[in-house]
Scaffold this motif. Structure first.
Motif, short mmCIF file in Angstrom:
data_model
loop_
_atom_site.label_atom_id
_atom_site.label_comp_id
_atom_site.label_asym_id
_atom_site.label_seq_id
_atom_site.Cartn_x
_atom_site.Cartn_y
_atom_site.Cartn_z
N VAL A 171 0.83 -1.37 0.15
CA VAL A 171 0.08 0.12 -0.02
C VAL A 171 0.80 1.30 -0.02
O VAL A 171 1.75 1.50 1.01
CB VAL A 171 -0.88 0.05 1.21
CG1 VAL A 171 -1.77 1.07 1.20
CG2 VAL A 171 -1.68 -1.44 1.29
N ASP B 258 2.29 5.06 0.80
CA ASP B 258 1.96 5.80 2.04
C ASP B 258 0.99 7.09 1.73
O ASP B 258 0.50 7.65 2.55
CB ASP B 258 3.33 6.25 2.41
CG ASP B 258 4.15 5.18 3.10
OD1 ASP B 258 3.61 4.14 3.30
OD2 ASP B 258 5.61 5.54 3.11
N TYR C 160 -1.73 6.99 -0.15
CA TYR C 160 -3.05 6.47 0.07
C TYR C 160 -3.40 5.92 1.32
O TYR C 160 -4.61 5.12 1.04
CB TYR C 160 -3.41 5.87 -1.33
CG TYR C 160 -3.28 6.59 -2.38
CD1 TYR C 160 -4.09 7.60 -2.72
CD2 TYR C 160 -2.23 6.60 -3.50
CE1 TYR C 160 -3.83 8.50 -4.24
CE2 TYR C 160 -1.89 7.11 -4.38
CZ TYR C 160 -2.85 8.31 -4.85
OH TYR C 160 -2.57 8.77 -5.94
N ARG C 161 -2.63 5.89 2.19
CA ARG C 161 -2.96 4.90 3.47
C ARG C 161 -3.87 5.43 4.32
O ARG C 161 -4.99 4.74 4.63
CB ARG C 161 -1.63 4.69 4.28
CG ARG C 161 -1.78 3.67 5.23
CD ARG C 161 -0.35 3.44 5.87
NE ARG C 161 0.56 2.90 5.04
CZ ARG C 161 0.72 1.45 5.04
NH1 ARG C 161 -0.17 0.70 5.65
NH2 ARG C 161 1.47 1.12 4.14
N SER C 162 -3.91 6.70 4.19
CA SER C 162 -4.99 7.32 5.24
C SER C 162 -6.34 7.36 4.30
O SER C 162 -7.48 7.12 5.08
CB SER C 162 -4.50 8.96 5.41
OG SER C 162 -4.40 9.69 4.58
N LEU D 281 -7.01 2.46 6.52
CA LEU D 281 -6.69 0.96 6.84
C LEU D 281 -6.99 0.88 8.43
O LEU D 281 -6.75 -0.19 8.99
CB LEU D 281 -5.21 0.77 6.41
CG LEU D 281 -5.15 0.86 5.01
CD1 LEU D 281 -3.78 0.46 4.67
CD2 LEU D 281 -6.14 -0.41 4.11
N ASP D 282 -6.76 2.11 8.94
CA ASP D 282 -6.79 1.94 10.47
C ASP D 282 -8.28 2.05 11.26
O ASP D 282 -8.41 1.96 12.58
CB ASP D 282 -6.27 3.17 11.19
CG ASP D 282 -6.61 4.52 10.76
OD1 ASP D 282 -7.32 4.36 9.74
OD2 ASP D 282 -6.52 5.62 11.31
#
Length: 408
Positions: free
Chosen positions: A384, A386, A388-390, A394-395
């Motif tokens: 993934v 970084d 587009y992680r937020s 994903l959290d």
């Protein structure tokens, strides 16, 4: 009366010398509040990679925001007007406005062309052999996965009778990445605009391909004028005094494009390797397009998704967006952004592609999104990014369907 004035003077003198004087009082802007603007800026600096799920424009009748402020555009227009008055006849020195290529961007154009071909090849292999893609029959919604999602966001014809439920069909690689099309220009210096009567004779190609051709990529199917001397500007009109032989008048000599090794040996690669390579091609292509757009102008309509690569926008009367009657169908041209040239096409993120249950409409606010290319490659095994992680959230822990009302 004199005694009262004397008391007032003594009082003012005491206040000016006291510890509550104006010099000792800190301004209100220097006070530290827990929710001040400076604290918000510090939070943004601490997490520069944060990006929320993109939302569409609420009012599509409004014009797109200008990438460059209007004051800066007015200042540039005044400088150009003064330059024309001071020098009515002059040689254009800066490429590509003078008809010549930018030498430092020729290799960038070839790299973008190769990455575009690699991207389309990788997407086709992933979609046809590994991960299916679905698109709605009535709208532009796209979903990556074994089956379509159950989120009711359809806005196509008859969506009211279906309660905004999508009707899915099998998609292709062209549904994953959106390349806007534009008219091909043979001579961007002398004939920068396509007229309304020429709309059927001039071919329309991908805007990324047209950008590469104008930047130095030579293709036999789409010839382009190449010059060795700059053009002149006479009272705002472009004139070319270069003597061209009849043999070389059509096009410059084309140089064959070298194919990458990964395009040849793509059949022997696994899904994970193919996904990582396809995602790298996507990011390298977008980076190269941004670099080319810094020198080669790209225009878009302020109300519709029309695109044109060149010094000016075309004059084809085909705009059907807001206020097109006032413009007689002409487009309201302005500077284009990278999202106008290469559409990211955001789709819902599927955390578990092997799960049998589709995305639920009641849990819509807990799901994340990502560009379709990134989502397809992530499901294929690529890490993934970084960036587009937020956005993919994903959290976030998905609640159960009976727990939705209990979530704040």
């Amino acid at each position: 009366m004199q005694r009262r004035n004397r008391i007032l003077q003594i009082s003012l003198f005491g206040i000016s010398k006291s510890r509550f004087s104006s010099s000792s009082i800190n301004p209100l802007t220097d006070l530290d509040f827990p929710y001040s603007k400076a604290t918000d800026d510090d939070d943004e600096d601490e997490d520069p990679l944060y990006a929320d799920v993109p939302k569409p424009r609420k009012d599509k009748s409004e014009r797109k925001p200008y990438p460059t402020p209007m004051k800066e555009l007015i200042r540039r227009a005044k400088e150009e007007k003064e330059l024309r008055k001071s020098q009515p006849c002059r040689v254009l020195e800066d490429p590509p406005d003078n008809g010549l290529l930018v030498p430092d961007l020729v290799h960038v154009a070839h790299s973008v062309h190769r990455r575009r071909a690699s991207l389309l090849s990788g997407l086709s292999r992933i979609i046809h052999h590994h991960i299916p893609v679905h698109r709605c029959r009535f709208c532009t919604e796209v979903h990556i996965g074994k089956e379509g999602h159950g989120i009711r966001t359809c806005t196509g014809p008859g969506s009211g009778s279906r309660s905004a439920t999508h009707v899915w069909k099998r998609g292709r690689a062209s549904d994953v990445v959106l390349f806007a099309k534009c008219f091909h220009l043979y001579d961007r210096a002398l004939k920068p605009r396509v007229l309304h009567d020429e709309r059927f004779t001039v071919p329309k190609i991908s805007s990324v391909l047209e950008l590469c051709i104008q930047a130095g990529v030579d293709l036999e199917k789409f010839p382009s004028k190449r010059r060795t001397k700059p053009v002149y500007s006479i009272e705002g009109r472009i004139v070319d005094f270069e003597e061209v032989n009849k043999e070389n008048s059509e096009s410059a000599a084309t140089t064959p494009l070298q194919e990458d090794n990964h395009c040849i040996s793509a059949e022997t690669k696994s899904l994970k390797e193919l996904s990582i390579e396809t995602m790298d091609s996507w990011f390298e292509m977008v980076t190269g397009v941004k670099e080319l757009m810094g020198r080669y102008k790209v225009w878009t309509c302020g109300y519709c998704p029309e695109i044109q690569v060149g010094p000016k926008g075309h004059k084809v009367k085909m705009c059907k967006a807001t206020k097109h009657q006032m413009r007689d169908g002409m487009h309201a041209w302005q500077e284009a952004t990278i999202d106008d040239v290469v559409g990211p096409n955001y789709v819902w993120h599927v955390r578990d592609p092997d799960a049998s249950s589709a995305l639920d409409n009641s849990l819509q606010r807990f799901y994340g999104k990502a560009p379709a290319v990134v989502e397809l490659c992530v499901q294929g095994g690529a890490p993934v990014p970084d960036k587009y992680r937020s956005m993919m959230r994903l959290d976030v822990v998905y609640p159960q369907r009976d727990e939705v009302d209990l979530v704040a």
